[in-house]
Design an enzyme around this catalytic site. Structure first.
Site, PDB file in Angstrom:
ATOM      1  NE  ARG A  35      -4.404  -1.383   1.485  1.00 34.80           N
ATOM      2  CZ  ARG A  35      -5.298  -2.008   2.240  1.00 34.80           C
ATOM      3  NH1 ARG A  35      -5.108  -2.102   3.538  1.00 34.80           N
ATOM      4  NH2 ARG A  35      -6.366  -2.522   1.695  1.00 34.80           N
ATOM      5  CE  LYS A 202     -21.205 -15.722   6.031  1.00 31.83           C
ATOM      6  NZ  LYS A 202     -21.257 -14.655   7.036  1.00 31.83           N
ATOM      7  N   GLY A 353     -11.236  -8.482  -1.315  1.00 35.49           N
ATOM      8  CA  GLY A 353     -10.054  -8.631  -0.469  1.00 35.49           C
ATOM      9  C   GLY A 353      -9.383  -9.979  -0.644  1.00 35.49           C
ATOM     10  N   GLY A 376     -13.789  -3.870   0.772  1.00 34.97           N
ATOM     11  CA  GLY A 376     -15.158  -3.408   1.016  1.00 34.97           C
ATOM     12  C   GLY A 376     -15.573  -2.311   0.049  1.00 34.97           C
TER      13      GLY A 376
HETATM   14  P1  ADP Z   1     -13.601 -11.650  -1.372  1.00 30.95           P
HETATM   15  O1  ADP Z   1     -12.895 -11.166  -0.125  1.00 30.95           O
HETATM   16  O2  ADP Z   1     -12.671 -11.880  -2.503  1.00 30.95           O
HETATM   17  O3  ADP Z   1     -14.779 -10.789  -1.715  1.00 30.95           O
HETATM   18  P2  ADP Z   1     -15.164 -13.532   0.178  1.00 30.95           P
HETATM   19  O4  ADP Z   1     -14.741 -12.844   1.426  1.00 30.95           O
HETATM   20  O5  ADP Z   1     -16.564 -13.423  -0.229  1.00 30.95           O
HETATM   21  O6  ADP Z   1     -14.198 -13.100  -1.039  1.00 30.95           O
HETATM   22  O7  ADP Z   1     -14.868 -15.093   0.291  1.00 30.95           O
HETATM   23  C1  ADP Z   1     -13.601 -15.606   0.565  1.00 30.95           C
HETATM   24  C2  ADP Z   1     -13.667 -16.911   1.297  1.00 30.95           C
HETATM   25  O8  ADP Z   1     -14.580 -17.805   0.673  1.00 30.95           O
HETATM   26  C3  ADP Z   1     -12.326 -17.606   1.324  1.00 30.95           C
HETATM   27  O9  ADP Z   1     -11.835 -17.616   2.641  1.00 30.95           O
HETATM   28  C4  ADP Z   1     -12.643 -19.029   0.815  1.00 30.95           C
HETATM   29  O10 ADP Z   1     -12.007 -20.053   1.572  1.00 30.95           O
HETATM   30  C5  ADP Z   1     -14.141 -19.097   0.983  1.00 30.95           C
HETATM   31  N1  ADP Z   1     -14.734 -20.107   0.095  1.00 30.95           N
HETATM   32  C6  ADP Z   1     -14.708 -20.150  -1.249  1.00 30.95           C
HETATM   33  N2  ADP Z   1     -15.307 -21.257  -1.709  1.00 30.95           N
HETATM   34  C7  ADP Z   1     -15.727 -21.947  -0.633  1.00 30.95           C
HETATM   35  C8  ADP Z   1     -16.409 -23.185  -0.450  1.00 30.95           C
HETATM   36  N3  ADP Z   1     -16.793 -23.924  -1.488  1.00 30.95           N
HETATM   37  N4  ADP Z   1     -16.673 -23.584   0.829  1.00 30.95           N
HETATM   38  C9  ADP Z   1     -16.312 -22.824   1.885  1.00 30.95           C
HETATM   39  N5  ADP Z   1     -15.650 -21.659   1.771  1.00 30.95           N
HETATM   40  C10 ADP Z   1     -15.375 -21.214   0.539  1.00 30.95           C
HETATM   41 MG    MG Z   2     -13.390 -11.322   1.971  1.00 31.19          MG
END
Ligand code: ADP
Ligand code: MG
Length: 396
Positions: A35, A202, A353, A376
């Protein structure tokens, strides 16, 4: 179009620059200075133009007096000084005579940095709640305001919106300019076909992103655990996979609205337990044994996604395809990195993230058109929201 530091005169001006120096720290050491490095073009430009620089940022959360010990920006000032090979005068306060004197003594091309803006949260969350007195005070220290902190642009804090309310010239730095250009343009004025890839943990985290992108993208490829909530909506068995039962109805309504725009995985890598060396098997959608969980997309899905992406002109990706933290379940996420790296003439944007961290960790840092620096903030930008930290920047 938003004004940038190129659009105003900086010579001899006291230039307040809100940077994002919220770097990861361990035992008082910076573990990743990305950063700081990312902020250098803006800082160097203002130096070259003969500005007097006043830098500030938040760092972590400050809820107790002890948090001050581990969240001082002093190590960041030292690192910045090394990178620039010039002194950075650090003031260990967020206000007061020492800071004011340091600023009044500033000459052109010199830098003062003051302490973590969140130290002001100890007396009534003044920074995070955008206390008007604090914003006005910080504004009084400078002549112009540069907001280069995209990571906090989704929040109206004293150190962005508060200052902007009290100063005439408010412009973006180069980092902010890049985020506005790439994410803003991709979502609002994309070259088509425009394909979105949404994964991660999620559905509930990404409801508004899916809703917004359904109105903008030509296709949305769904992966990660959120796929299993959609499976449930179709009446499929998902075994012990992560799944949000409260959002099955919502997923159903999205599938109806999407009219074929939402593409779900057709096969998955299943595991008997959530561990790095779990026993695995690959199975088609709707063929989940009751005692197994889906932790990654399968090889047929990788081929399907490749095919959907082959003519894409704009791709926005948010959220990993599987549990990439475990090698065995990182295959899908790596495959998506590789697909996007190989696309010719496509603008590829990664926001999120964990997914951004994954792509960088897998060596794809320079293979995307743009990897967003804000987790975020990039999510809210993808939701189509106007971000308070961007609204405050003057229009051209
Ligand atoms: P980002 O930060 O890129 O927006 P998220 O925070 O929504 O992504 O999700 C990241 C998490 O989702 C990771 O820690 C990953 O392990 C988890 N994840 C991805 N696929 C699965 C799965 N099939 N089952 C459980 N966790 C999952
Ligand atoms: Mg995340």
């Amino acid at each position: 179009m938003k004004k940038t530091i190129r659009d105003i005169s900086l010579k001899g001006k006291k230039v307040l620059i809100r940077v994002d120096f919220n770097v990861p720290m361990k035992d008082g050491e910076i573990t990743d200075d990305n950063r700081i490095v990312q902020a250098l073009p803006t800082i160097q430009y203002v130096l070259e133009q003969g500005g007097k620089l006043i830098l500030f940022s938040h760092l972590g959360r400050v809820a107790t007096e002890e948090d001050k010990l581990t969240n001082s920006l002093r190590p960041v000032a030292n690192r910045l000084s090394e990178l620039l090979q010039q002194p950075v005068y650090f003031v260990p306060f967020t206000r007061g005579p020492e800071l004011e004197q340091a600023i009044s003594k500033l000459k052109e091309k010199e830098i003062v940095m003051f302490e973590n803006t969140r130290f002001e949260d100890l007396n009534g969350k003044k920074e995070s709640k955008n206390n008007p007195e604090l914003g006005a005070y910080w504004a009084s220290l400078g002549d112009v305001f540069v907001n280069d902190a995209f990571g906090t642009a989704h929040r109206a804090h004293a150190s962005n919106a508060g200052i902007a309310a009290n100063i005439t010239d408010v412009v973006s730095g180069f980092l902010m300019e890049k985020e506005i250009k790439f994410i803003g343009e991709a979502v609002n004025n994309p070259s088509r076909p425009f394909i979105a890839i949404l994964g991660g943990a999620k559905v509930s985290d990404k409801i508004s992103v899916i809703e917004n992108l359904l109105t903008k993208a030509d296709k949305i490829l769904i992966c990660g655990a959120m796929a299993y909530t959609f499976y449930k909506a179709l009446g499929y068995e998902v075994g012990t996979s992560k799944c949000e039962l409260d959002f099955v109805d919502f997923a159903k309504s999205l599938l109806e609205k999407a009219k074929g725009k939402l593409i779900l995985p057709i096969d998955n890598v299943l595991a008997n337990e959530f561990t790095p060396d779990a026993q695995t098997t690959i199975s088609d959608a709707n063929q989940f044994p009751t005692n197994m969980m889906g932790l990654d997309i399968g090889p047929k899905t990788i081929e399907l996604f490749k095919n959907e992406l082959k003519n894409a002109k704009t791709v926005v990706w948010n959220g990993p395809a599987g549990v990439f933290e475990f090698d065995k379940f990182a295959v899908g996420t790596k495959a998506i990195c590789e697909m996007l790296a190989n696309l010719k003439d496509a603008t590829t944007i990664l926001g999120g993230g964990d997914s951004a961290a994954a792509a960088i960790q897998f060596g794809y840092e320079n293979k995307f058109t743009h990897i967003s620096t804000g987790g975020g903030a990039s999510l809210e930008y993808l939701e189509g929201k106007e971000l308070p930290g961007i609204i405050i920047i003057n229009d051209k």
